[in-house]
Design a protein around this motif. Structure first.
Motif, short mmCIF file in Angstrom:
data_model
loop_
_atom_site.label_atom_id
_atom_site.label_comp_id
_atom_site.label_asym_id
_atom_site.label_seq_id
_atom_site.Cartn_x
_atom_site.Cartn_y
_atom_site.Cartn_z
N LEU A 238 0.85 -1.19 0.00
CA LEU A 238 0.00 0.00 0.00
C LEU A 238 0.89 1.24 0.00
O LEU A 238 1.96 1.24 0.60
N PRO A 239 0.44 2.29 -0.66
CA PRO A 239 1.26 3.52 -0.70
C PRO A 239 1.14 4.32 0.59
O PRO A 239 0.74 5.48 0.59
N LEU A 240 1.47 3.70 1.71
CA LEU A 240 1.43 4.38 3.00
C LEU A 240 2.85 4.46 3.54
O LEU A 240 3.79 3.98 2.93
N GLY A 241 2.98 5.02 4.72
CA GLY A 241 4.26 4.98 5.42
C GLY A 241 5.32 5.83 4.75
O GLY A 241 5.05 6.95 4.31
N LEU A 242 6.54 5.28 4.67
CA LEU A 242 7.67 6.05 4.15
C LEU A 242 7.42 6.42 2.70
O LEU A 242 7.01 5.58 1.90
N PRO A 243 7.67 7.69 2.32
CA PRO A 243 7.43 8.10 0.93
C PRO A 243 8.32 7.33 -0.04
O PRO A 243 9.50 7.12 0.23
N GLY A 244 7.72 6.87 -1.10
CA GLY A 244 8.48 6.18 -2.13
C GLY A 244 8.72 4.71 -1.84
O GLY A 244 9.05 3.94 -2.73
N VAL A 245 8.54 4.27 -0.59
CA VAL A 245 8.80 2.87 -0.26
C VAL A 245 7.49 2.10 -0.17
O VAL A 245 7.38 0.98 -0.67
N GLY A 246 6.49 2.71 0.41
CA GLY A 246 5.22 2.02 0.59
C GLY A 246 5.25 1.12 1.79
O GLY A 246 6.30 0.91 2.40
N ALA A 247 4.09 0.64 2.18
CA ALA A 247 3.99 -0.23 3.35
C ALA A 247 3.58 -1.63 2.90
O ALA A 247 2.74 -1.79 2.02
N LEU A 248 4.21 -2.64 3.51
CA LEU A 248 3.92 -4.03 3.16
C LEU A 248 3.13 -4.67 4.29
O LEU A 248 3.45 -4.47 5.47
N PHE A 249 2.11 -5.41 3.94
CA PHE A 249 1.34 -6.16 4.93
C PHE A 249 1.19 -7.59 4.45
O PHE A 249 0.98 -7.83 3.27
N HIS A 250 1.30 -8.52 5.38
CA HIS A 250 1.22 -9.92 4.97
C HIS A 250 0.75 -10.75 6.16
O HIS A 250 1.18 -10.52 7.29
N ILE A 251 -0.12 -11.71 5.89
CA ILE A 251 -0.54 -12.64 6.94
C ILE A 251 -0.09 -14.03 6.52
O ILE A 251 -0.72 -14.67 5.69
N ASP A 252 1.04 -14.48 7.05
CA ASP A 252 1.41 -15.87 6.83
C ASP A 252 0.83 -16.69 7.98
O ASP A 252 0.09 -16.16 8.81
N SER A 253 1.18 -17.99 8.04
CA SER A 253 0.51 -18.83 9.05
C SER A 253 0.86 -18.36 10.46
O SER A 253 0.01 -18.39 11.36
N LEU A 254 2.12 -17.91 10.66
CA LEU A 254 2.52 -17.43 12.00
C LEU A 254 1.69 -16.21 12.41
O LEU A 254 1.13 -16.16 13.51
N SER A 255 1.56 -15.26 11.48
CA SER A 255 0.77 -14.07 11.78
C SER A 255 -0.68 -14.45 12.03
O SER A 255 -1.33 -13.90 12.92
N ALA A 256 -1.19 -15.39 11.23
CA ALA A 256 -2.59 -15.78 11.38
C ALA A 256 -2.83 -16.34 12.77
O ALA A 256 -3.82 -16.01 13.43
N PHE A 257 -1.89 -17.17 13.25
CA PHE A 257 -2.06 -17.75 14.59
C PHE A 257 -2.07 -16.65 15.65
O PHE A 257 -2.92 -16.63 16.54
N PHE A 258 -1.14 -15.71 15.54
CA PHE A 258 -1.08 -14.68 16.59
C PHE A 258 -2.25 -13.70 16.47
O PHE A 258 -2.75 -13.19 17.48
N LEU A 259 -2.73 -13.48 15.23
CA LEU A 259 -3.94 -12.66 15.08
C LEU A 259 -5.10 -13.32 15.81
O LEU A 259 -5.91 -12.66 16.47
N LEU A 260 -5.15 -14.65 15.67
CA LEU A 260 -6.22 -15.40 16.34
C LEU A 260 -6.14 -15.21 17.85
O LEU A 260 -7.14 -14.88 18.51
N VAL A 261 -4.94 -15.37 18.41
CA VAL A 261 -4.77 -15.24 19.86
C VAL A 261 -5.16 -13.83 20.30
O VAL A 261 -5.92 -13.64 21.27
N ILE A 262 -4.69 -12.81 19.57
CA ILE A 262 -4.93 -11.42 19.98
C ILE A 262 -6.41 -11.08 19.92
O ILE A 262 -6.98 -10.51 20.85
N ASN A 263 -7.04 -11.47 18.81
CA ASN A 263 -8.42 -11.03 18.65
C ASN A 263 -9.39 -11.85 19.49
O ASN A 263 -10.42 -11.34 19.91
N LEU A 264 -9.03 -13.11 19.77
CA LEU A 264 -9.85 -13.87 20.71
C LEU A 264 -9.78 -13.21 22.09
O LEU A 264 -10.82 -12.94 22.72
N GLY A 265 -8.56 -12.90 22.52
CA GLY A 265 -8.40 -12.22 23.81
C GLY A 265 -9.07 -10.87 23.79
O GLY A 265 -9.75 -10.47 24.75
N GLY A 266 -8.92 -10.12 22.68
CA GLY A 266 -9.49 -8.79 22.57
C GLY A 266 -11.01 -8.83 22.63
O GLY A 266 -11.65 -8.03 23.32
N ALA A 267 -11.60 -9.79 21.90
CA ALA A 267 -13.06 -9.89 21.87
C ALA A 267 -13.60 -10.19 23.26
O ALA A 267 -14.56 -9.56 23.73
#
Lengths: 669, 317
Positions: A63-92
């Motif tokens: 996405l064209p966010l963050g540092l000018p000219g570099v852009g911001a990268l976002f990615h959900i691999d399996s590790l991120s998916a697991f921790f997203l699950l833990v965080i949002n379960l706890g958050g909910a």
């Protein structure tokens, strides 16, 4: 729609809620904000679960966010998916709890905006695929949680906790910043792909690992960087304490895994020795403090330190196996660590919510003044009992399942060739076993003093059960604890892709095993069936009850307590929390806490009351932090003089600085 | 062998431990009395006591909670399940794979967790003192037990008791670590069962008591269940020593009825020897101070750790 886009919109929505919470009228803001957070977190939890179970690989989102000219990268691999699950379960669940608990907040607007921003920050750390997004999220997480720690700033204790926390958090963020900087040296790319290339130099990789151990370790609570945690976690409102202990520490675990298992490439064997030694010490230090602590929330925070130690033991073992190219064992240790991450987030949230319920119901968090809450708060008492059983690693609950896997991982470690590891791992195994047993003692003490016995104060005697929102949240958490303990197989199967991505191996697929057993290596070696153990215990208990009531006697009579014929009517005659801890204090006290007991026993005829004074000190604070604080204070005193110069003095300082700069530039060229 | 036969053998083992546990208690009491030159009570006295207790009404303190009433059933159930999962007369029973040595240790830990909580429920000083000391003993005994489990599993390559028994049967090599584990297990067994020199099962109203202090408020059927659980625990530890270190006579999985009967006979023989050894040891030693017990159990912990270290360092020791 891509999951990355969905999670990002969730994060934006959470930031929106943070702003909205300031604008809403004070009275109703609390419930509305928590409902919104609950809905957003539940949705993100769903997305994370779908992504975790989805075997396909996805490209990072740019996405064209963050540092000018570099852009911001976002990615959900399996590790991120697991921790997203833990965080949002706890958050909910924390939000669900907050709907009821937040109503007791005196100044809700000191918490609400930061609460939403805190959740958003943690999610941002996990989905960021570049150093920039990662650090932005990390700082959002640190600063918003700091704001909630000092939300009741009237108490001096909380202000001090906030100060210690912000110092440690800034220090940790600084080390992470340097770590990213070292990896990004040549090309200047901040994306994770570029950083992986930067780790090719083993020397740099080793330095980065050391920095990350400090940075992520200080956030997670790895000894000796854990000192802020028992101060800061209890100071926040209870659902936030639950989030900080149960979830935020897991973000730090994520950071460590992301670096040590992913960005830094192939590990060196000595890294694992460092981690294993530190984490074994962490487990023991945390649990020893928990056994003598009388503040319920601080006790829970110390036990978080212990559990983080357990998680890092698993990670250290996984690093050792990975370094020696034993992928199946690495997968076992890694799965055990991740399973414990999930389990700890569940039962620690449950326990903190229970402690919050006790605080709301009785107005007390010192267990010395509680007692008999099982009569006044029956439902909270059941949920807390479940939480205490889970954290004490009793079968068939989830704490035992992950602890058992951890022990299995230790038992396969004789394959490791390094002598350091051969001597270290048995000692850490003993430390884990000791900390599990001490943890059970700590929670017998906490539960027995707070919930059982007779009330030790009018507040405890007049306590009331909490609202249904809080109870519902605790009930769901207890049900999840039971599910993960009785059926660990499906959870381990869901973790399998994460282990494969991070350590390159996998444990046997559990769903193909008969009777829903768990078999981490092979059938002849070890197996555990939580479902059968649970069924056996339940059946034998029910069967014996039925038979005894049917054929023997079911008559019951109430009478005053027996107590060997000399019952003491005053509740003060009961065992207190400190008297319960006395045997353990006598055994461990001198070494662990530099405990000193002074008994003042007046002579016969002397009317003075007798007294027993116990002084205990935190040795790590004294040895490590006190000297640093002294030096910093001394320097600050010296620098203080600069604040009181005359205008001429300041001008000459500026002039001197200018000359110095020009001089440097001249020499440089 | 069919499912029915396998199930019935497993069920037979559950009943066998339940039936033998009070007898073992009666035997040790009788033998101890004889060694002290007393007449002693009958071998079946524990059964009579239990039946009598079961038939009496249960007297509860005014402020006893539901936990106090539920705990005896849970303590009994957890101990019974643990005792039934240790191979007694045969290995490879139907459900033997559902729990290994670590799980059995943890099941006993669950029983202790509830016992200690029940001791604190009424809010008397005796209950508190018992629970607090039990918690201290457990903090050493449980890790020592885990260390023993580690040592045995490193020797036999499995944490399953059936596999350990079969391995020890098949090997003729004497190992140092095996001896260390046996010694540690005996110490743990003595402490966990509250025998002299750690605790005295015959005392009452003494400040050094631990187990009896926790159950002081129990009566009737609740007391019967807890007494039964402690009898099962003694049997469990003797079975554990028997099956791991002296596995001779254990019938293999799927053996004939004759082999099973032989297994039962061998098991009873082991219990007699084990019980007699326990009694002789108890009568020849004095009780130690409460704060000496951690040192006593610390020895077990260190031996277990030493056993593991030896196994990590060399596969032959």
């Amino acid at each position: 729609m891509k999951a990355e886009v969905a999670i990002l919109s969730g994060i934006v929505a959470l930031f929106g809620v943070a702003i909205l919470s300031v604008l809403l009228p004070s009275k109703r803001a609390s419930a509305q904000v928590y409902v919104l957070c609950l809905v957003i977190c539940a949705a993100m939890f769903g997305i994370a679960t779908v992504r975790l179970l989805d075997p396909a690989a996805y490209e990072p989102l740019v996405l064209p966010l963050g540092l000018p000219g570099v852009g911001a990268l976002f990615h959900i691999d399996s590790l991120s998916a697991f921790f997203l699950l833990v965080i949002n379960l706890g958050g909910a669940l924390a939000s669900l709890y907050g709907i009821g608990y937040g109503a007791h907040e005196h100044e809700p607007k000191r918490v609400l905006p930061f609460y939403a921003a805190f959740l958003a920050g943690m999610n941002l750390v996990i989905i960021a695929e570049d150093a920039y997004g990662f650090l932005i999220g990390w700082e959002f997480m640190s600063l918003s949680s700091w704001a909630m720690v000092i939300s009741s700033h009237h108490e001096a204790e909380n202000r001090r906790a906030g100060f210690v926390y912000i110092s440690m958090a800034s220090f940790g963020a600084l080390t992470l910043l340097i770590a990213f900087g070292l990896l990004a040296n040549a090309g200047g790319g901040v994306g994770f792909a570029a950083l992986r290339a930067g780790a090719a130099d083993t020397q740099i990789a080793s330095i980065v690992l050391g920095l990350v151990t400090i940075g992520a370790g200080s956030k997670a609570g790895l000894a000796p960087l854990h000192v802020w945690l028992p101060l800061a976690h209890p100071a926040a409102p209870s659902h936030v304490s639950g989030l900080m202990s149960g979830v935020m520490t897991k973000v730090a675990v994520y950071a460590f895994i992301r670096f040590a298992f992913d960005l830094l490439g192939a590990p060196a064997p000595w890294w694992s020795m460092l981690i294993i030694a530190l984490s074994g010490a962490t487990a023991i230090i945390g649990v020893l403090q928990a056994t003598i602590e009388s503040d319920l929330k601080r006790l829970l925070a110390y036990s978080t330190v212990e559990n983080i130690g357990v998680v890092f033991v698993g990670l250290g073992l996984a690093l050792a196996f990975k370094a020696n190219n034993v992928p199946w064992a690495a997968a076992l240790a890694f799965s055990a660590a991740l399973f414990h991450v999930l389990n700890h987030s569940l039962f620690k949230s449950l326990l903190f919510f229970g402690a919050g319920a006790v605080l709301v119901g009785s107005g007390e968090r010192n267990i010395e003044k509680l007692g008999g809450l099982i009569h006044r708060m029956p439902q909270t008492a059941i949920f807390m009992l479940g939480g205490c059983m889970a954290i004490s690693a009793l079968p068939p609950l989830n704490g035992f399942a992950s602890e058992w896997l951890m022990f299995q991982a230790i038992l396969v470690s004789p394959v490791l060739p390094q002598w350091g590891l051969k001597l270290l791992i048995p000692a850490v195994g003993a430390a884990l076993a000791l900390s599990a047993a001490l943890c059970a003692a700590a929670f017998i003490r906490a539960y027995g003093i707070a919930f059982l016995g007779r009330p030790r104060s009018p507040q405890a005697a007049n306590s009331n059960e909490v609202d249904r929102w809080s109870l519902a949240s605790m009930a769901i958490l207890l049900a999840l604890c039971l599910f993960a303990g009785v059926l660990p197989g499906p959870v381990l199967d869901a973790l399998s892709p994460v282990a494969r991505a991070m350590v390159g191996g996998k444990i046997p697929i559990q769903s193909s095993i008969d009777w829903l057993s768990v078999v981490p290596i092979d059938e002849g070696r070890s197996s555990y069936n939580g479902l059968l153990v649970f069924t056996f215990i339940a059946l034998s208990a029910l069967l014996s009850k039925q038979i005894i009531h049917r054929f023997a006697s079911h008559a019951t009579r109430r009478s005053p307590a027996w107590d060997c014929g000399f019952p003491n009517a005053a509740p003060d005659g009961q065992y207190t929390a400190s008297s319960f801890a006395q045997p353990l204090r006598r055994v461990f006290g001198r070494q662990a806490f530099a405990a000193q007991e002074t008994v003042d026993m007046p002579a016969p005829g002397d009317m003075r009351p007798a007294s027993l004074r116990i002084v205990m000190r935190d040795r790590i604070w004294d040895a490590l932090y006190e000297p640093v604080a002294t030096v910093v204070n001394r320097i600050a005193d010296q620098l203080n003089r600069v604040h009181y110069l005359t205008i001429r003095g300041y001008l000459s300082l500026v002039f001197a600085a200018l000359v110095g700069l020009l001089f440097t530039v001249a020499i440089w060229a | 062998m069919g499912l029915i036969a396998a199930l019935s053998i497993q069920f037979a083992q559950m009943l066998l431990v339940l039936a033998l546990a009070p007898l073992l208690l009666g035997f040790t009491r009788r033998l101890k009395a004889r060694l002290l030159r007393r007449q002693g009570s009958s071998l079946i006295q524990p059964y009579r006591d239990l039946l009598k207790l079961l038939r009496k009404e249960a007297v509860l303190a005014d402020n006893a909670s539901w936990l106090f009433r539920v705990a005896p059933y849970l303590i009994f159930a957890a101990t019974w399940v643990a005792a039934a999962l240790v191979p007694t007369f045969a290995t490879g029973l139907m459900f033997s794979w559902s729990a290994d040595l670590i799980v059995i240790t943890a099941l006993l830990g669950s029983a202790r967790f509830f016992l200690a909580l029940a001791g604190m429920d009424i809010g008397t000083s005796f209950g508190g003192i018992g629970s607090s000391r039990e918690a201290m003993f457990a903090s050493f005994a449980e890790p020592a037990m885990i260390m023993i489990a580690f040592t045995m599993s490193l020797i036999a390559g499995s944490t399953q008791l059936s596999e350990i028994a079969e391995f020890v049967l098949s090997t003729t090599q004497l190992r140092v670590s095996l001896g260390l584990a046996l010694f540690a297990l005996i110490i743990v067994a003595i402490a966990e069962n509250g025998r002299i020199p750690v605790d005295n099962p015959a005392t009452h109203l003494e400040l050094t008591m631990v187990h009896e202090a926790m159950i002081l408020e129990y009566s009737g059927r609740h007391l019967a269940l807890i007494e039964m659980a402690s009898a099962l625990k003694l049997l469990l530890y003797l079975s554990l020593i028997g099956c791991m270190f002296f596995p001779w006579g254990l019938a293999p999985a799927g053996a004939s009825a004759a082999a099973m009967t032989g297994g039962v006979a061998a098991y009873v023989f082991k219990l007699v020897i084990g019980g007699a050894a326990l009694v002789v040891f108890e009568t020849s030693i004095a009780k130690m101070r409460v704060f000496r017990v951690p040192e006593f159990l610390g020895v077990a912990l260190m031996l277990g750790l030493l056993g593991i270290l030896l196994r990590f360092v060399s596969a032959g020791l």
